[in-house]
Design a protein around this motif. Structure first.
Motif, PDB file in Angstrom:
ATOM      1  N   SER A  49      -7.918   1.218  -7.193  1.00 26.84           N
ATOM      2  CA  SER A  49      -8.787   2.068  -6.367  1.00 26.84           C
ATOM      3  C   SER A  49      -9.030   1.394  -5.028  1.00 26.84           C
ATOM      4  CB  SER A  49     -10.135   2.305  -7.054  1.00 26.84           C
ATOM      5  OG  SER A  49      -9.964   2.996  -8.260  1.00 26.84           O
ATOM      6  N   LYS A  50      -9.094   2.205  -3.997  1.00 28.45           N
ATOM      7  CA  LYS A  50      -9.363   1.667  -2.671  1.00 28.45           C
ATOM      8  C   LYS A  50     -10.824   1.225  -2.604  1.00 28.45           C
ATOM      9  CE  LYS A  50      -7.523   2.542   1.848  1.00 28.45           C
ATOM     10  NZ  LYS A  50      -6.724   3.474   2.659  1.00 28.45           N
TER      11      LYS A  50
ATOM     12  N   GLU B 288       0.825  -1.214   0.000  1.00 26.14           N
ATOM     13  CA  GLU B 288       0.000   0.000   0.000  1.00 26.14           C
ATOM     14  C   GLU B 288       0.859   1.263   0.000  1.00 26.14           C
ATOM     15  OE1 GLU B 288      -3.885   1.748   2.468  1.00 26.14           O
ATOM     16  OE2 GLU B 288      -2.853  -0.080   3.138  1.00 26.14           O
TER      17      GLU B 288
ATOM     18  N   ASP C  93      -6.976   8.065  -2.965  1.00 31.24           N
ATOM     19  CA  ASP C  93      -7.272   6.653  -2.707  1.00 31.24           C
ATOM     20  C   ASP C  93      -6.966   5.776  -3.917  1.00 31.24           C
ATOM     21  OD1 ASP C  93      -9.230   7.514  -4.395  1.00 31.24           O
ATOM     22  OD2 ASP C  93     -10.936   6.820  -3.175  1.00 31.24           O
ATOM     23  N   LYS C  94      -6.064   6.268  -4.769  1.00 31.59           N
ATOM     24  CA  LYS C  94      -5.675   5.496  -5.957  1.00 31.59           C
ATOM     25  C   LYS C  94      -4.165   5.246  -5.967  1.00 31.59           C
ATOM     26  CE  LYS C  94      -9.386   7.386  -8.870  1.00 31.59           C
ATOM     27  NZ  LYS C  94     -10.254   6.203  -8.932  1.00 31.59           N
TER      28      LYS C  94
ATOM     29  N   TYR D  10      -7.647  -3.037  -2.086  1.00 30.47           N
ATOM     30  CA  TYR D  10      -7.658  -2.323  -3.368  1.00 30.47           C
ATOM     31  C   TYR D  10      -8.209  -3.232  -4.464  1.00 30.47           C
ATOM     32  CZ  TYR D  10      -4.941   1.627  -1.628  1.00 30.47           C
ATOM     33  OH  TYR D  10      -4.526   2.741  -0.936  1.00 30.47           O
TER      34      TYR D  10
END
Length: 661
Positions: free
Chosen positions: A659-660, A466, A543-544, A589
């Motif tokens: 993407s999350k 992450e 969040d990407k 993700y």
């Protein structure tokens, strides 16, 4: 808005020692602002002088004035002068003068080269090198040097070179030969050269003493003879010669540098028959073959017969015999790193001492293969650094390998390299064509470039975290020339140093559990594996997460940048690189988008690129193949090749978006 370029104009004085303050103040080359250095003036004159005791000698006078603009240009302050020698007769360097000029408190200062800083190195049995580095080198300085070379070798005229890696502001050159020596000129390169020709009168003055004889004391009489003759003169005057820009994938840039080579065709003295020199490749090869240091050495067998008979006595398969003899010579003999196609101490002594030059090792190999009943022949080669032999001269080749002819095709061998295998020659020997010599001194051309592709198959399992860091395992399998290059760089090196270079290659990667297999088993592909940790392999925005699925393995720039390239692109050997990369994405993700699959080719399938990616859950799988189908690609395809690599770099850089959830 008006733009203008300011060019400082001043009167140029090209006499030695007349370096001006204006020249030293110049900070940028007027015709090439990127130049790290430039020749302000380059002058060469090659002419002949008659010596009563030795006859004609070739005298080459050189004078150079070089401006250094940037620190990257400091290399031009080091000069190497190569001198030929044979049988105790050698070329001589004389009248060397060299100075460094610089500005100190707005005043031109100079420092002279100390003769104690000139070093001589024996390059081979026929070549010595005088080398020196100019003192007090700094940005903005100018160096001047001049020297003469006296040579008794009238057939060996060094090439007149008219283009350098840096710009030349003014160049003057002259070749002056007596009418007795008739030379043929061979030009090469793309920069236009327009010589002018002229005739001048010359004369030979010789003195003789006649002593009176008889019982009474006699007197001696002195007689002076004067012979007039004509001299043929060719002159060159060029200005603002651009640098020859070199790109990657060129075998030897000197092959394409504008130059003229003078080859002696024949000698005709008054009242004497014409003495012809080598003017065809057949003549050149015949002279080499008939030399006692070549053909006679090839025919010697007694020193090895017992060993070879014991080695192959029970083997009838001709290919197996060739492999056994090749491996025997590689393991027994050590190469002393001297090039050339003539033996030095001879094959018999080299075999006994287990060390020799390239001719001793590969002529010995050829002789052994013939003894085993195989059709084996020596092959003259010009190494890549030596250049392509465009014109028939004895200096055209500087290396020799062996070839065995089988119904299935030729097997090329070079026993000087411990890691070479049949048809995998050292890279230096992959240079267009070689000249294979038959038993009677005839010759045929054979292609030295391999037909089979060298492979590099890469397999990588990676987990992306992450925070953008990456860890995983890497394994590669290399064949043919890819394997040869790896072995040359790996075997015999300190492992810690090797791993440090590998980690630096990938900008600070941490490597562990490093392993190599089949490094000494040349019959198998060599494999390399390790675990790694690499930081910052993804961009995290909100969040990407964005990343290229090839990570640190991708090509980031197109190596081909010139608008136009006049010389070929030389990849050395055909190749294929394949990647299979498995990527685990961070927990929490999901894959939002992946690059489209793609494939593109160069005209005539010279290059092929395939790219395919798939995703399943939190796993991604990428498959990439990149093929280069020919060793050499001609300039006609340059624009297509440049566009192909541009597409390749762009495709490898395309990103996956996570993407999350």
């Amino acid at each position: 808005m008006n733009f203008f370029i300011s060019v400082s104009l001043f009167s140029q004085d090209y006499r030695f020692g007349k370096v001006s303050k204006e020249e030293l103040e110049e900070t940028v080359n007027p015709i090439d602002s990127s130049a790290v250095a430039a020749y302000l003036y380059k002058n060469r004159k090659t002419h002949f002088q008659y010596f009563q005791d030795n006859g004609f000698k070739v005298i080459t006078e050189v004078y150079e004035r070089i401006k250094i603009y940037k620190q990257e240009g400091f290399d031009y302050a080091t000069k190497q002068i190569n001198l030929y020698q044979s049988g105790g007769v050698k070329e001589e360097l004389s009248n060397l003068k060299a100075y460094t000029y610089y500005l100190e408190n707005d005043k031109v200062e100079e420092v002279k080269l100390d003769k104690d800083n000139i070093f001589e190195t024996e390059m081979s049995s026929h070549w010595v090198q005088q080398k020196f580095t100019m003192p007090n080198i700094k940005k903005g300085c100018i160096i001047e040097l001049r020297y003469h070379i006296y040579s008794p070798y009238i057939s060996n005229i060094d090439e007149f070179v008219f283009q350098a890696d840096i710009p030349i502001k003014k160049l003057e050159a002259e070749f002056e030969a007596p009418e007795y020596f008739v030379y043929k000129s061979n030009a090469k390169g793309y920069f236009p050269i327009r010589p002018t020709t002229d005739k001048r009168r010359g004369n030979i003055t010789s003195n003789s003493i006649t002593r009176a004889s008889g019982r009474s004391s006699g007197t001696s009489s002195f007689e002076t003879q004067r012979v007039e003759y004509m001299k043929n003169v060719t002159s060159f005057e060029l200005t603002d010669i651009p640098a020859l820009k070199e790109e990657p994938y060129v075998n030897n840039i000197n092959n394409y540098r504008s130059a003229v080579k003078y080859e002696l065709s024949y000698v005709k003295y008054p009242h004497s028959p014409i003495d012809y020199y080598s003017t065809t490749w057949e003549d050149v090869v015949k002279n080499i073959y008939e030399n006692s240091s070549f053909g006679s050495e090839l025919n010697k067998t007694g020193y090895y017969e017992q060993d070879i008979d014991a080695l192959i006595g029970s083997i009838s398969d001709p290919v197996k015999r060739a492999y056994l003899i090749f491996d025997f010579v590689k393991s027994r003999m050590k190469w002393n790193e001297f090039h050339g196609y003539y033996t030095d101490k001879g094959v018999k002594k080299a075999y006994k001492e287990q060390i020799g030059n390239v001719a001793e090792i590969n002529l010995m190999l050829t002789s052994m293969l013939r003894h085993a009943g195989l059709r084996a022949y020596p092959v003259l080669v010009s190494t890549r650094s030596h250049g392509v032999p465009l014109f028939p001269t004895r200096e055209g080749y500087n290396y020799v390998i062996s070839c065995v002819r089988f119904p299935e095709g030729d097997m090329l061998l070079d026993a000087t390299n411990k890691f070479a295998v049949p048809n995998v020659l050292p890279l230096k020997a992959l240079n267009w064509q070689g000249r294979m010599i038959s038993e009677h001194g005839g010759s045929t051309l054979i292609d030295l470039y391999p037909k089979e592709k060298s492979k590099n198959n890469i397999f990588m399992m990676a987990q992306l975290h992450e925070d953008g860091n990456l860890e995983g395992g890497y394994r590669s399998m290399k064949t043919n020339h890819r394997a040869l290059s790896f072995r040359e760089g790996y075997i015999g090196t300190n492992l810690d140093d090797y791993l440090e270079k590998l980690e630096n290659k990938y900008n600070g990667m941490e490597i562990s559990d490093y392993q190599v297999k089949n490094d000494l088993d040349l019959a198998k592909p060599v494999t390399e594996s390790y675990k790694f940790v690499k930081e910052s392999q993804a961009d995290i925005i909100g969040d990407k997460i964005y990343f290229s699925p090839m990570f640190f393995l991708r090509d980031t720039e197109n190596p081909f940048k010139l608008e136009k390239r006049d010389y070929p692109v030389d990849f050395v050997y055909p190749s294929v690189t394949s990647y299979k990369i498995f990527i685990g994405i961070p927990e929490g993700y999901a894959v939002e988008s992946v690059p489209e699959p793609g494939a593109f080719v160069m005209p005539d399938n010279l290059g092929v690129f395939k790219y395919n990616i798939s995703s399943k859950g939190n796993k991604l799988q990428l498959a990439v193949e990149s093929h280069i189908s020919e060793s050499v690609i001609t300039p006609a395809y340059y624009q297509a090749l440049k566009a192909y690599f541009s597409q390749l770099v762009e495709k490898q850089g395309e990103q996956i978006v996570l993407s999350k959830i």
